[in-house]
Enzyme design. Structure first.
Site, PDB file in Angstrom:
ATOM      1  N   GLU A 245      -6.301 -10.609  -1.320  1.00 27.80           N
ATOM      2  CA  GLU A 245      -7.105 -10.293  -0.124  1.00 27.80           C
ATOM      3  C   GLU A 245      -8.588 -10.139  -0.499  1.00 27.80           C
ATOM      4  OE1 GLU A 245      -5.551  -7.039   2.197  1.00 27.80           O
ATOM      5  OE2 GLU A 245      -3.477  -7.616   1.839  1.00 27.80           O
TER       6      GLU A 245
ATOM      7  N   ASP B 186     -12.413  -9.803  -0.949  1.00 23.19           N
ATOM      8  CA  ASP B 186     -13.721  -9.878  -0.296  1.00 23.19           C
ATOM      9  C   ASP B 186     -14.662  -8.981  -1.091  1.00 23.19           C
ATOM     10  OD1 ASP B 186     -13.011  -7.266   0.837  1.00 23.19           O
ATOM     11  OD2 ASP B 186     -12.102  -8.337   2.509  1.00 23.19           O
TER      12      ASP B 186
ATOM     13  N   HIS C 171     -10.384  -5.710  -2.449  1.00 26.06           N
ATOM     14  CA  HIS C 171     -11.480  -5.506  -1.490  1.00 26.06           C
ATOM     15  C   HIS C 171     -12.568  -4.738  -2.240  1.00 26.06           C
ATOM     16  CE1 HIS C 171      -9.041  -6.914   1.826  1.00 26.06           C
ATOM     17  NE2 HIS C 171      -8.100  -6.048   1.533  1.00 26.06           N
TER      18      HIS C 171
ATOM     19  N   GLU D 288       0.809  -1.237   0.000  1.00 22.01           N
ATOM     20  CA  GLU D 288       0.000   0.000   0.000  1.00 22.01           C
ATOM     21  C   GLU D 288       0.834   1.274   0.000  1.00 22.01           C
ATOM     22  OE1 GLU D 288      -2.732  -0.338   3.281  1.00 22.01           O
ATOM     23  OE2 GLU D 288      -3.515  -2.249   2.594  1.00 22.01           O
TER      24      GLU D 288
ATOM     25  N   ASN E 112       2.097  -5.168  -3.084  1.00 23.24           N
ATOM     26  CA  ASN E 112       0.682  -5.478  -2.805  1.00 23.24           C
ATOM     27  C   ASN E 112      -0.092  -4.192  -2.536  1.00 23.24           C
ATOM     28  OD1 ASN E 112      -1.203  -7.713  -2.170  1.00 23.24           O
ATOM     29  ND2 ASN E 112      -1.210  -6.884  -0.084  1.00 23.24           N
TER      30      ASN E 112
HETATM   31  O1  G3I Z   1      -2.960  -5.885  18.737  1.00 21.35           O
HETATM   32  C1  G3I Z   1      -4.107  -5.334  19.389  1.00 21.35           C
HETATM   33  C2  G3I Z   1      -4.396  -6.092  20.606  1.00 21.35           C
HETATM   34  O2  G3I Z   1      -3.338  -5.942  21.515  1.00 21.35           O
HETATM   35  C3  G3I Z   1      -5.724  -5.609  21.208  1.00 21.35           C
HETATM   36  O3  G3I Z   1      -6.074  -6.434  22.261  1.00 21.35           O
HETATM   37  C4  G3I Z   1      -6.844  -5.648  20.154  1.00 21.35           C
HETATM   38  C5  G3I Z   1      -8.138  -5.067  20.699  1.00 21.35           C
HETATM   39  O4  G3I Z   1      -8.975  -4.633  19.661  1.00 21.35           O
HETATM   40  O5  G3I Z   1      -6.444  -4.906  19.040  1.00 21.35           O
HETATM   41  C6  G3I Z   1      -5.280  -5.439  18.453  1.00 21.35           C
HETATM   42  O6  G3I Z   1      -4.958  -4.805  17.273  1.00 21.35           O
HETATM   43  C7  G3I Z   1      -5.838  -4.962  16.162  1.00 21.35           C
HETATM   44  C8  G3I Z   1      -5.170  -5.826  15.114  1.00 21.35           C
HETATM   45  O7  G3I Z   1      -5.982  -5.874  13.957  1.00 21.35           O
HETATM   46  C9  G3I Z   1      -4.906  -7.250  15.590  1.00 21.35           C
HETATM   47  O8  G3I Z   1      -6.083  -7.887  15.921  1.00 21.35           O
HETATM   48  C10 G3I Z   1      -6.153  -3.597  15.617  1.00 21.35           C
HETATM   49  O9  G3I Z   1      -6.914  -2.851  16.579  1.00 21.35           O
HETATM   50  C11 G3I Z   1      -6.901  -3.707  14.327  1.00 21.35           C
HETATM   51  O10 G3I Z   1      -7.011  -2.400  13.731  1.00 21.35           O
HETATM   52  C12 G3I Z   1      -6.162  -4.603  13.375  1.00 21.35           C
HETATM   53  O11 G3I Z   1      -6.904  -4.658  12.192  1.00 21.35           O
HETATM   54  C13 G3I Z   1      -6.282  -5.291  11.106  1.00 21.35           C
HETATM   55  C14 G3I Z   1      -5.994  -4.282   9.996  1.00 21.35           C
HETATM   56  O12 G3I Z   1      -5.430  -4.958   8.896  1.00 21.35           O
HETATM   57  C15 G3I Z   1      -5.055  -3.190  10.444  1.00 21.35           C
HETATM   58  O13 G3I Z   1      -4.677  -2.411   9.378  1.00 21.35           O
HETATM   59  C16 G3I Z   1      -7.208  -6.370  10.590  1.00 21.35           C
HETATM   60  O14 G3I Z   1      -7.349  -7.377  11.581  1.00 21.35           O
HETATM   61  C17 G3I Z   1      -6.648  -6.991   9.304  1.00 21.35           C
HETATM   62  O15 G3I Z   1      -7.607  -7.821   8.739  1.00 21.35           O
HETATM   63  C18 G3I Z   1      -6.303  -5.884   8.324  1.00 21.35           C
HETATM   64  O16 G3I Z   1      -5.692  -6.460   7.201  1.00 21.35           O
HETATM   65  C19 G3I Z   1      -5.354  -5.551   6.126  1.00 21.35           C
HETATM   66  C20 G3I Z   1      -4.159  -6.103   5.421  1.00 21.35           C
HETATM   67  O17 G3I Z   1      -3.111  -6.324   6.321  1.00 21.35           O
HETATM   68  C21 G3I Z   1      -3.693  -5.139   4.312  1.00 21.35           C
HETATM   69  N1  G3I Z   1      -4.784  -4.858   3.408  1.00 21.35           N
HETATM   70  C22 G3I Z   1      -6.010  -4.403   4.023  1.00 21.35           C
HETATM   71  C23 G3I Z   1      -6.460  -5.399   5.084  1.00 21.35           C
HETATM   72  C24 G3I Z   1      -7.770  -5.019   5.641  1.00 21.35           C
HETATM   73  O18 G3I Z   1      -7.681  -3.768   6.298  1.00 21.35           O
END
Ligand code: G3I
Length: 458
Positions: A276, A278, A241, A159, A202
């Protein structure tokens, strides 16, 4: 005692119950077995909840039965692997690599240089270019080195392009602190550590056209430059997406645009991977059965690119079940192929049927030589004559299906969701197919002989 194989078979039958396909197609066929038959990778992420045992047992059973490529949702990102400077954390990533090995799956590493999910300590160096270069290089050398030979492909840069005017994304610690050369450097450093890994750039919104104003158009210019300069880039990952807006039936972006990108990349000897996928609906709306069926058609159209374009080999979905999906954060819902109870949706059926019915060209073998299928375009109005080993063959003219090699055949026609729409018994030479215009799968059975083929009726 029941063998592991039988247990897996039973579990799989349970998976297929609830789809329209149980009666139409063999229950021992999975997305995975069909992906392997078609020489492609079909996969889904392992959701973060899997890593701490927070998912029901049938999640993993479905995952390893249906998919042959895997990526971690969050566990190989910078903040997960180097939470504090110089202290690396590989436990979760190791768990996934072990799982992939035990189940014979390909592994994607996601992601090395990304503006998001960077731990705070990195920002302390945002005004120190030399230090930031060292930080990124050290991170890559350690992480890629740790999994050398075990990760088949890396998202080296994720990105890095802005969403608006096509240009580099400015709000990135790497871009602000180092400049765009962080990208070229990251590829070179990764390749030096693991020369056998495939290295990808990516990004999202790459299905929105390849003109110079679109993200993919900008990217193409960069890929040309990287290739010309000998930067080791082997693939572009299209996150894909996509949103189905339902109200005006308008999709932003299209499979056709993504196919155009694949064709342009092929000229540069670079692969495209769908990394990725969806296809969500807006949050809050009522999603109808026909919306879900249209969603299935869109999933199939993106799969067609993977099946048909020789430089596209991967179809990876960003989640398994709608119950554990990041899409809520984007104000979208129901974008995956299993529902909240882990039952397969029409999109699953659509993918299964397409994998089942895809016929590669007869005169070539293997994904890399060609996947071009003269019956593949929806505009095709008649199938080519096709004979299999059992010498049954069929030929369509208007709505009349001519059959040779059969003495007393049963003819069944299924729509692209796998639902039966027509059948006739005791067919000898030909049969008039009483179906509406559209795409179908025909199955002919005559004693022990059978033949299956996709047809288009106009
Ligand atoms: O690590 C903390 C954890 O300590 C805490 O307990 C928890 C409580 O909510 O949050 C945790 O962090 C979260 C993390 O996922 C791990 O679960 C973040 O808040 C959350 O924002 C994060 O979201 C991820 C997101 O990327 C962040 O950018 C999504 O799960 C994940 O599906 C998403 O994946 C991205 C790809 O990497 C890149 N392309 C887009 C895609 C979708 O956004």
């Amino acid at each position: 005692m029941m063998s592991n194989h039988s247990i897996a078979g039973l579990a799989l039958c349970a998976t297929l119950l609830g789809t329209g396909l149980t009666s139409a197609f063999a229950a021992d066929e999975t997305l995975r077995s069909l992906a392997e038959k078609n020489n492609i990778y079909v996969g889904a992420i392992l959701n973060s909840q899997w890593f701490n045992g927070g998912l029901p047992g049938n999640y993993e059973q479905i995952h390893k039965t249906q998919f042959n490529i895997v990526v971690a949702e969050n566990e190989m990102k910078f903040d997960a692997t180097e939470p504090s400077e110089g202290r690396f954390s590989y436990g979760n990533g190791d768990k996934m690599v072990k799982y992939a090995k035990a189940n014979g799956m390909r592994v994607r590493g996601h992601a090395l240089a990304w503006h998001s999910q960077v731990p705070n300590w990195v920002n302390n160096y945002k005004n120190d270019k030399q230090k930031l270069l060292k930080v990124l290089k050290n991170h890559i050398e350690n992480v890629v080195g740790h999994w050398k030979g075990q990760i088949d492909e890396w998202d080296v840069v994720n990105e890095a392009i802005s969403n608006n005017e096509p240009q580099w994304r400015s709000y990135s610690v790497w871009y602000q602190g180092i400049g765009p050369e962080f990208i070229d450097s990251a590829f070179v450093w990764t390749h030096a550590v693991d020369p056998d890994a495939e290295l990808c750039y990516n990004d999202y919104n790459l299905e929105q056209g390849i003109n110079s104003k679109a993200k993919a158009g900008f990217l193409l210019e960069q890929v040309k430059r990287w290739v010309a300069n000998g930067i080791p880039i082997h693939c572009v990952g299209s996150q894909t997406h996509v949103e189905d807006t339902t109200t005006d039936k308008h999709f932003i972006g299209s499979p056709d645009s993504l196919r155009s990108l694949a064709k342009e990349l092929a000229k540069l000897n670079v692969k495209l991977k769908i990394t990725e996928l969806d296809i969500g609906f807006k949050s809050g709306i009522n999603v109808s059965k026909s919306d879900l069926e249209r969603q299935g058609q869109t999933f199939r159209q993106y799969l067609d690119i993977v099946l048909e374009e020789p430089n596209v080999d991967t179809y990876l979905i960003w989640g398994v079940s709608d119950r554990w999906s990041w899409l809520g954060g984007l104000n979208r819902q129901q974008g995956l192929i299993y529902d909240e109870s882990l039952n397969p949706k029409p999109a699953f059926d659509s993918i299964l049927v397409r994998l089942q019915t895809y016929e590669p060209p007869q005169d070539t073998a293997g994904k890399d030589s060609t996947k071009k299928d003269s019956t593949a375009n929806d505009s095709t109005d008649a199938i080519k004559t096709f004979a299999n080993m059992s010498s049954l063959s069929m030929h369509l003219s208007d709505r009349t299906l001519f059959i040779t090699g059969a003495t007393d055949a049963k003819v069944e026609v299924f729509d692209m969701q796998g639902r039966p729409v027509f059948s006739a018994k005791n067919v000898k030479g030909s049969v008039n197919l009483k179906v509406a215009d559209g795409l179908y799968v025909v199955r002919i059975r005559d004693g022990s002989k059978s033949l299956m083929q996709r047809i288009s009726i106009k």
